[in-house]
Design a protein around this motif. Structure first.
Motif, mmCIF file in Angstrom:
data_model
loop_
_atom_site.group_PDB
_atom_site.id
_atom_site.type_symbol
_atom_site.label_atom_id
_atom_site.label_comp_id
_atom_site.label_asym_id
_atom_site.label_seq_id
_atom_site.Cartn_x
_atom_site.Cartn_y
_atom_site.Cartn_z
ATOM 1 N N PRO A 1 3.397 0.868 -6.473
ATOM 2 C CA PRO A 1 3.765 1.948 -7.099
ATOM 3 C C PRO A 1 3.888 2.038 -8.702
ATOM 4 N N GLY A 2 4.279 1.147 -9.309
ATOM 5 C CA GLY A 2 4.324 1.185 -10.982
ATOM 6 C C GLY A 2 2.978 1.130 -11.401
ATOM 7 N N ALA A 3 1.908 0.491 -10.905
ATOM 8 C CA ALA A 3 0.433 0.701 -11.268
ATOM 9 C C ALA A 3 -0.026 1.971 -11.049
ATOM 10 N N CYS A 4 0.432 2.712 -9.696
ATOM 11 C CA CYS A 4 -0.048 3.592 -9.247
ATOM 12 C C CYS A 4 0.443 4.975 -10.162
ATOM 13 N N GLU A 5 1.433 4.845 -10.835
ATOM 14 C CA GLU A 5 1.780 5.964 -11.661
ATOM 15 C C GLU A 5 1.023 5.998 -12.702
ATOM 16 N N LEU A 6 0.060 4.979 -13.103
ATOM 17 C CA LEU A 6 -0.917 5.358 -14.362
ATOM 18 C C LEU A 6 -1.799 6.131 -13.905
ATOM 19 N N ALA B 1 0.818 -0.986 0.194
ATOM 20 C CA ALA B 1 0.231 0.017 -0.006
ATOM 21 C C ALA B 1 0.762 1.158 0.164
ATOM 22 N N THR B 2 0.445 2.266 -0.807
ATOM 23 C CA THR B 2 1.193 3.562 -0.954
ATOM 24 C C THR B 2 0.105 4.598 -1.034
ATOM 25 N N GLU B 3 0.345 5.631 -0.271
ATOM 26 C CA GLU B 3 -0.501 6.673 -0.363
ATOM 27 C C GLU B 3 0.526 7.977 -0.930
ATOM 28 N N PHE B 4 0.285 8.155 -2.470
ATOM 29 C CA PHE B 4 1.041 9.132 -2.711
ATOM 30 C C PHE B 4 0.914 10.496 -2.392
ATOM 31 N N GLU B 5 -0.314 10.959 -2.091
ATOM 32 C CA GLU B 5 -0.712 12.335 -1.855
ATOM 33 C C GLU B 5 -0.169 12.702 -0.322
ATOM 34 N N GLY B 6 -0.101 11.778 0.700
ATOM 35 C CA GLY B 6 0.172 11.998 1.813
ATOM 36 C C GLY B 6 -0.500 13.312 2.458
ATOM 37 N N GLU B 7 0.140 14.159 3.164
ATOM 38 C CA GLU B 7 -0.854 15.273 3.763
ATOM 39 C C GLU B 7 -1.045 16.171 2.658
ATOM 40 N N TYR C 1 -16.146 6.785 -5.229
ATOM 41 C CA TYR C 1 -15.853 6.226 -6.501
ATOM 42 C C TYR C 1 -14.446 5.818 -6.584
ATOM 43 N N LEU C 2 -14.175 4.513 -7.315
ATOM 44 C CA LEU C 2 -13.051 3.842 -7.326
ATOM 45 C C LEU C 2 -12.555 3.563 -8.727
ATOM 46 N N TRP C 3 -11.628 3.806 -8.983
ATOM 47 C CA TRP C 3 -10.683 3.418 -10.381
ATOM 48 C C TRP C 3 -9.563 2.548 -10.220
ATOM 49 N N ARG C 4 -9.412 1.419 -10.982
ATOM 50 C CA ARG C 4 -8.333 0.422 -10.707
ATOM 51 C C ARG C 4 -7.485 0.384 -11.942
ATOM 52 N N ARG C 5 -6.368 0.152 -11.778
ATOM 53 C CA ARG C 5 -5.316 0.008 -13.002
ATOM 54 C C ARG C 5 -4.264 -1.261 -12.533
ATOM 55 N N SER C 6 -3.762 -1.825 -13.450
ATOM 56 C CA SER C 6 -2.959 -3.096 -13.387
ATOM 57 C C SER C 6 -1.897 -2.896 -14.284
ATOM 58 N N ILE C 7 -0.697 -3.443 -13.871
ATOM 59 C CA ILE C 7 0.530 -3.578 -15.017
ATOM 60 C C ILE C 7 0.941 -5.112 -14.630
ATOM 61 N N GLU C 8 1.688 -5.630 -15.719
ATOM 62 C CA GLU C 8 2.000 -6.957 -15.663
ATOM 63 C C GLU C 8 3.580 -6.657 -15.335
ATOM 64 N N THR C 9 4.049 -7.418 -14.366
ATOM 65 C CA THR C 9 5.526 -7.454 -13.845
ATOM 66 C C THR C 9 6.163 -8.871 -13.851
ATOM 67 N N GLU C 10 7.617 -9.020 -13.809
ATOM 68 C CA GLU C 10 8.090 -10.255 -13.961
ATOM 69 C C GLU C 10 7.363 -11.193 -12.507
ATOM 70 N N ASP C 11 7.098 -10.439 -11.417
ATOM 71 C CA ASP C 11 6.344 -11.315 -10.677
ATOM 72 C C ASP C 11 4.979 -11.650 -10.906
ATOM 73 N N GLY C 12 4.048 -11.026 -11.634
ATOM 74 C CA GLY C 12 2.719 -11.312 -12.249
ATOM 75 C C GLY C 12 1.968 -10.081 -11.983
ATOM 76 N N VAL C 13 0.780 -9.890 -12.126
ATOM 77 C CA VAL C 13 -0.027 -8.822 -12.245
ATOM 78 C C VAL C 13 0.061 -7.879 -10.933
ATOM 79 N N ARG C 14 0.287 -6.813 -10.904
ATOM 80 C CA ARG C 14 0.199 -5.873 -9.777
ATOM 81 C C ARG C 14 -0.920 -4.741 -9.863
ATOM 82 N N PHE C 15 -1.642 -4.228 -8.775
ATOM 83 C CA PHE C 15 -2.577 -3.399 -8.956
ATOM 84 C C PHE C 15 -2.454 -2.157 -8.197
ATOM 85 N N CYS C 16 -3.310 -0.940 -8.699
ATOM 86 C CA CYS C 16 -3.244 0.093 -7.827
ATOM 87 C C CYS C 16 -4.767 0.513 -7.611
#
Length: 109
Positions: free
Chosen positions: A93-98, A19-25, A57-72
């Motif tokens: 984090p890589g999926a959250c960059e989307l 879990a990563t919260e990019f916006e923080g405060e 409202y929720l949006w989901r993104r995913s990316i394929e990595t060497e370790d499998g599919v990762r989500f944000c």
């Protein structure tokens, strides 16, 4: 003691440890904007739900990595006036960059 809804518990398990919260405060430029601003940036939301009387409202993104599919997941809390009140981004984090597109309000002359 606070309890998680089954949906949130499932999401927490699915995202476990990444879990990563990019916006923080730092407030998001989307705060106070109509939901149309988020739709313009991210497209139609994947899910709308109400938890404890609050609309999200929720949006989901995913990316394929060497370790499998990762989500944000991007979650926006929406006010009764259809404005964005809060933003939370969680996941790999890589999926959250989307979601890195930023809303820049127009300047009134």
């Amino acid at each position: 003691m606070a309890r998680l809804s089954p949906l949130l518990a499932l999401a927490a398990l699915a995202l476990g440890g990444c879990a990563t919260e990019f916006e923080g405060e730092k407030p998001s430029s989307l705060y106070g904007q109509p939901t149309d601003a988020a739709v313009a940036l991210y497209g139609p939301w994947d899910e709308a739900l109400t938890l404890e009387g609050r609309r999200y409202y929720l949006w989901r993104r995913s990316i394929e990595t060497e370790d499998g599919v990762r989500f944000c997941e991007l979650r926006l809390e929406i006010t009764s006036r259809n404005l964005i009140a809060r933003r939370l981004m969680q996941g790999y984090p890589g999926a959250c960059e989307l979601f890195m597109a930023r809303f820049v309000p127009a300047k009134n002359s």
